[in-house]
Motif scaffolding. Structure first.
Motif, PDB file in Angstrom:
ATOM      1  N   CYS A  27      34.410  -3.205   6.934  1.00 30.10           N
ATOM      2  CA  CYS A  27      33.688  -2.261   7.798  1.00 30.10           C
ATOM      3  C   CYS A  27      32.175  -2.384   7.584  1.00 30.10           C
ATOM      4  CB  CYS A  27      34.128  -0.824   7.499  1.00 30.10           C
ATOM      5  SG  CYS A  27      35.822  -0.512   8.047  1.00 30.10           S
ATOM      6  N   LEU A  28      31.787  -2.611   6.303  1.00 39.68           N
ATOM      7  CA  LEU A  28      30.360  -2.741   5.998  1.00 39.68           C
ATOM      8  C   LEU A  28      29.775  -3.962   6.708  1.00 39.68           C
ATOM      9  CD1 LEU A  28      28.270  -1.270   4.143  1.00 39.68           C
ATOM     10  CD2 LEU A  28      28.636  -3.126   2.502  1.00 39.68           C
ATOM     11  N   GLU A  29      30.512  -5.064   6.637  1.00 38.88           N
ATOM     12  CA  GLU A  29      30.048  -6.290   7.297  1.00 38.88           C
ATOM     13  C   GLU A  29      29.977  -6.093   8.810  1.00 38.88           C
ATOM     14  OE1 GLU A  29      31.577 -10.036   4.578  1.00 38.88           O
ATOM     15  OE2 GLU A  29      33.059  -8.868   5.668  1.00 38.88           O
ATOM     16  N   ALA A  30      31.018  -5.449   9.366  1.00 43.57           N
ATOM     17  CA  ALA A  30      31.068  -5.220  10.813  1.00 43.57           C
ATOM     18  C   ALA A  30      29.881  -4.367  11.261  1.00 43.57           C
ATOM     19  CB  ALA A  30      32.380  -4.546  11.183  1.00 43.57           C
ATOM     20  N   GLN A  31      29.629  -3.295  10.506  1.00 44.30           N
ATOM     21  CA  GLN A  31      28.548  -2.379  10.910  1.00 44.30           C
ATOM     22  C   GLN A  31      27.169  -3.001  10.710  1.00 44.30           C
ATOM     23  OE1 GLN A  31      29.276   1.475   9.054  1.00 44.30           O
ATOM     24  NE2 GLN A  31      31.376   1.502   9.882  1.00 44.30           N
ATOM     25  N   SER A  32      27.065  -3.900   9.731  1.00 37.85           N
ATOM     26  CA  SER A  32      25.762  -4.548   9.514  1.00 37.85           C
ATOM     27  C   SER A  32      25.450  -5.548  10.629  1.00 37.85           C
ATOM     28  CB  SER A  32      25.727  -5.244   8.154  1.00 37.85           C
ATOM     29  OG  SER A  32      26.572  -6.378   8.170  1.00 37.85           O
ATOM     30  N   ASN A  33      26.495  -5.893  11.402  1.00 40.40           N
ATOM     31  CA  ASN A  33      26.288  -6.841  12.508  1.00 40.40           C
ATOM     32  C   ASN A  33      26.100  -6.144  13.859  1.00 40.40           C
ATOM     33  OD1 ASN A  33      26.309  -9.585  11.491  1.00 40.40           O
ATOM     34  ND2 ASN A  33      28.436  -9.207  10.887  1.00 40.40           N
ATOM     35  N   ILE A  34      26.143  -4.789  13.874  1.00 39.44           N
ATOM     36  CA  ILE A  34      26.057  -4.053  15.146  1.00 39.44           C
ATOM     37  C   ILE A  34      24.735  -4.322  15.860  1.00 39.44           C
ATOM     38  CG2 ILE A  34      25.791  -1.709  16.097  1.00 39.44           C
ATOM     39  CD1 ILE A  34      28.098  -0.825  14.261  1.00 39.44           C
ATOM     40  N   ILE A  66      24.113  -5.974  19.600  1.00 40.45           N
ATOM     41  CA  ILE A  66      23.423  -5.319  20.713  1.00 40.45           C
ATOM     42  C   ILE A  66      22.257  -6.164  21.205  1.00 40.45           C
ATOM     43  CG2 ILE A  66      22.044  -3.269  21.345  1.00 40.45           C
ATOM     44  CD1 ILE A  66      23.913  -1.675  19.367  1.00 40.45           C
ATOM     45  N   GLU A  67      21.572  -6.827  20.269  1.00 40.08           N
ATOM     46  CA  GLU A  67      20.441  -7.684  20.645  1.00 40.08           C
ATOM     47  C   GLU A  67      20.912  -9.076  21.107  1.00 40.08           C
ATOM     48  OE1 GLU A  67      18.074  -7.575  17.121  1.00 40.08           O
ATOM     49  OE2 GLU A  67      17.238  -5.578  17.558  1.00 40.08           O
ATOM     50  N   LYS A  68      22.231  -9.256  21.188  1.00 39.72           N
ATOM     51  CA  LYS A  68      22.843 -10.526  21.605  1.00 39.72           C
ATOM     52  C   LYS A  68      22.408 -11.683  20.711  1.00 39.72           C
ATOM     53  CE  LYS A  68      23.462  -9.001  26.322  1.00 39.72           C
ATOM     54  NZ  LYS A  68      23.306  -9.222  27.753  1.00 39.72           N
ATOM     55  N   SER A  88      23.148   3.156  33.010  1.00 42.07           N
ATOM     56  CA  SER A  88      24.571   2.837  33.171  1.00 42.07           C
ATOM     57  C   SER A  88      25.420   4.107  33.234  1.00 42.07           C
ATOM     58  CB  SER A  88      25.022   1.961  32.016  1.00 42.07           C
ATOM     59  OG  SER A  88      26.404   1.767  32.074  1.00 42.07           O
ATOM     60  N   GLN A  89      26.475   4.065  34.099  1.00 35.36           N
ATOM     61  CA  GLN A  89      27.365   5.213  34.237  1.00 35.36           C
ATOM     62  C   GLN A  89      28.446   5.222  33.167  1.00 35.36           C
ATOM     63  OE1 GLN A  89      26.873   7.659  36.808  1.00 35.36           O
ATOM     64  NE2 GLN A  89      24.969   6.488  36.830  1.00 35.36           N
ATOM     65  N   ASN A  90      28.778   4.048  32.644  1.00 36.88           N
ATOM     66  CA  ASN A  90      29.877   3.949  31.686  1.00 36.88           C
ATOM     67  C   ASN A  90      29.553   2.938  30.589  1.00 36.88           C
ATOM     68  OD1 ASN A  90      32.311   3.802  30.353  1.00 36.88           O
ATOM     69  ND2 ASN A  90      33.548   3.832  32.230  1.00 36.88           N
ATOM     70  N   PHE A  91      28.923   3.436  29.511  1.00 37.96           N
ATOM     71  CA  PHE A  91      28.523   2.548  28.414  1.00 37.96           C
ATOM     72  C   PHE A  91      29.730   1.952  27.687  1.00 37.96           C
ATOM     73  CE2 PHE A  91      24.436   4.798  28.847  1.00 37.96           C
ATOM     74  CZ  PHE A  91      23.585   3.698  28.857  1.00 37.96           C
ATOM     75  N   ARG A 125      34.266   1.123  15.719  1.00 37.94           N
ATOM     76  CA  ARG A 125      34.143   1.113  17.175  1.00 37.94           C
ATOM     77  C   ARG A 125      33.281   2.303  17.642  1.00 37.94           C
ATOM     78  NH1 ARG A 125      36.318  -2.002  21.525  1.00 37.94           N
ATOM     79  NH2 ARG A 125      35.747  -0.859  23.406  1.00 37.94           N
ATOM     80  N   GLU A 126      33.544   3.466  17.044  1.00 39.80           N
ATOM     81  CA  GLU A 126      32.753   4.673  17.374  1.00 39.80           C
ATOM     82  C   GLU A 126      31.283   4.444  17.048  1.00 39.80           C
ATOM     83  OE1 GLU A 126      34.152   8.378  15.673  1.00 39.80           O
ATOM     84  OE2 GLU A 126      36.091   8.147  16.717  1.00 39.80           O
ATOM     85  N   GLU A 127      31.055   3.911  15.850  1.00 42.09           N
ATOM     86  CA  GLU A 127      29.693   3.616  15.399  1.00 42.09           C
ATOM     87  C   GLU A 127      28.999   2.691  16.399  1.00 42.09           C
ATOM     88  OE1 GLU A 127      27.404   4.010  11.486  1.00 42.09           O
ATOM     89  OE2 GLU A 127      29.210   4.939  12.291  1.00 42.09           O
ATOM     90  N   LEU A 128      29.731   1.642  16.788  1.00 42.67           N
ATOM     91  CA  LEU A 128      29.189   0.639  17.720  1.00 42.67           C
ATOM     92  C   LEU A 128      28.850   1.287  19.057  1.00 42.67           C
ATOM     93  CD1 LEU A 128      28.621  -2.357  18.469  1.00 42.67           C
ATOM     94  CD2 LEU A 128      31.000  -2.516  19.197  1.00 42.67           C
ATOM     95  N   GLU A 129      29.781   2.136  19.549  1.00 40.29           N
ATOM     96  CA  GLU A 129      29.550   2.772  20.854  1.00 40.29           C
ATOM     97  C   GLU A 129      28.308   3.650  20.835  1.00 40.29           C
ATOM     98  OE1 GLU A 129      32.977   4.707  22.612  1.00 40.29           O
ATOM     99  OE2 GLU A 129      34.145   2.834  22.499  1.00 40.29           O
ATOM    100  N   ILE A 130      28.111   4.369  19.707  1.00 38.51           N
ATOM    101  CA  ILE A 130      26.936   5.257  19.585  1.00 38.51           C
ATOM    102  C   ILE A 130      25.651   4.436  19.637  1.00 38.51           C
ATOM    103  CG2 ILE A 130      25.668   6.773  17.982  1.00 38.51           C
ATOM    104  CD1 ILE A 130      28.527   7.741  17.022  1.00 38.51           C
ATOM    105  N   TYR A 131      25.595   3.406  18.803  1.00 37.53           N
ATOM    106  CA  TYR A 131      24.394   2.566  18.768  1.00 37.53           C
ATOM    107  C   TYR A 131      24.170   1.857  20.105  1.00 37.53           C
ATOM    108  CZ  TYR A 131      23.384   3.075  13.798  1.00 37.53           C
ATOM    109  OH  TYR A 131      23.020   3.573  12.582  1.00 37.53           O
ATOM    110  N   TYR A 132      25.273   1.376  20.683  1.00 44.35           N
ATOM    111  CA  TYR A 132      25.184   0.642  21.950  1.00 44.35           C
ATOM    112  C   TYR A 132      24.609   1.534  23.041  1.00 44.35           C
ATOM    113  CZ  TYR A 132      26.491  -2.508  25.773  1.00 44.35           C
ATOM    114  OH  TYR A 132      26.457  -3.338  26.855  1.00 44.35           O
ATOM    115  N   THR A 133      25.183   2.741  23.150  1.00 47.48           N
ATOM    116  CA  THR A 133      24.735   3.684  24.172  1.00 47.48           C
ATOM    117  C   THR A 133      23.260   4.048  23.971  1.00 47.48           C
ATOM    118  OG1 THR A 133      26.969   4.587  24.209  1.00 47.48           O
ATOM    119  CG2 THR A 133      25.269   5.905  25.277  1.00 47.48           C
ATOM    120  N   LEU A 134      22.909   4.337  22.711  1.00 49.61           N
ATOM    121  CA  LEU A 134      21.525   4.725  22.399  1.00 49.61           C
ATOM    122  C   LEU A 134      20.534   3.612  22.730  1.00 49.61           C
ATOM    123  CD1 LEU A 134      21.506   6.640  18.965  1.00 49.61           C
ATOM    124  CD2 LEU A 134      20.286   7.298  21.062  1.00 49.61           C
ATOM    125  N   ILE A 135      20.793   2.449  22.175  1.00 45.65           N
ATOM    126  CA  ILE A 135      19.808   1.358  22.260  1.00 45.65           C
ATOM    127  C   ILE A 135      19.758   0.767  23.675  1.00 45.65           C
ATOM    128  CG2 ILE A 135      19.218  -0.950  21.397  1.00 45.65           C
ATOM    129  CD1 ILE A 135      20.456   0.098  18.670  1.00 45.65           C
TER     130      ILE A 135
END
Ligand SMILES: [Zn+2]
Length: 179
Positions: free
Chosen positions: A3-10, A14-16, A60-63, A37-47
């Motif tokens: 999870c740590l590795e996954a979140q460090s790659n979020i 997002i920056e592709k 966007s209507q549906n992040f 996934r929740e963490e990713l969605e939050i960061y994705y929506t925000l950024i």
């Protein structure tokens, strides 16, 4: 991937800027780990949302859907690259096999030729007959003819021989007749 590795790659995701070798594990983790996934969605929506606002783009209507599309797109791209790599490898491998087979056959031909030549050289006469055959047969014919011509008169003229003998030994005949 933890999870740590996954979140460090979020952020990289997002920056592709996510490296190709990390994408499969990252996408897989985001599909199965609810927390990340929740963490990713939050960061994705925000950024992504902030980025859209900054650039005066329509928000966007549906992040969540956008995020899923992005995950699918990355996954598909990596699979394509993998398939291409594999097919390229297959092609190179195939060409190499054909090339080796060709070289192997050439070597067999060469070995066969060398063996044949060695056999011919061991046979001596046959080898030279291949090269000088016609001249040799002409020579042989001439010799045979010469010998025949030389022998013929001697055999046919038996009486000549007899006469010759009588001429060289005239006395013996006379003495025989006397007795
Ligand atoms: Zn996780």
């Amino acid at each position: 991937m933890t999870c740590l590795e996954a979140q460090s790659n979020i952020m990289a995701f997002i920056e592709k800027k996510l490296p190709d070798d990390v994408i499969p594990d990252f996408v897989k983790h985001m599909r199965y780990c609810k927390n990340c996934r929740e963490e990713l969605e939050i960061y994705y929506t925000l950024i992504v949302g902030m980025h859209q606002v900054d650039n005066n783009q329509e928000l966007s209507q549906n992040f969540a859907k956008d995020l899923e599309n992005e995950l699918n797109r990355l996954e598909h791209r990596v699979k394509q690259a993998k398939r291409f790599k594999f097919s390229t490898f297959g092609l190179v491998f195939g060409v190499a096999v054909v090339f080796l087979f060709f070289v192997y056959n050439q070597c067999l031909d060469k070995v066969y030729n060398i063996e044949q030549r060695m056999k011919l050289e061991a046979q001596g006469d046959t080898y030279f007959y291949d090269t000088f055959g016609s001249e040799m047969s002409v020579c042989l014919n001439d010799i045979v003819q010469e010998v025949q011509i030389a022998q013929k008169p001697k055999e046919s003229t038996f009486y000549e021989k007899l006469r010759e003998y009588q001429l060289t030994h005239p006395e013996s005949e006379e003495t025989e007749s006397d007795e």
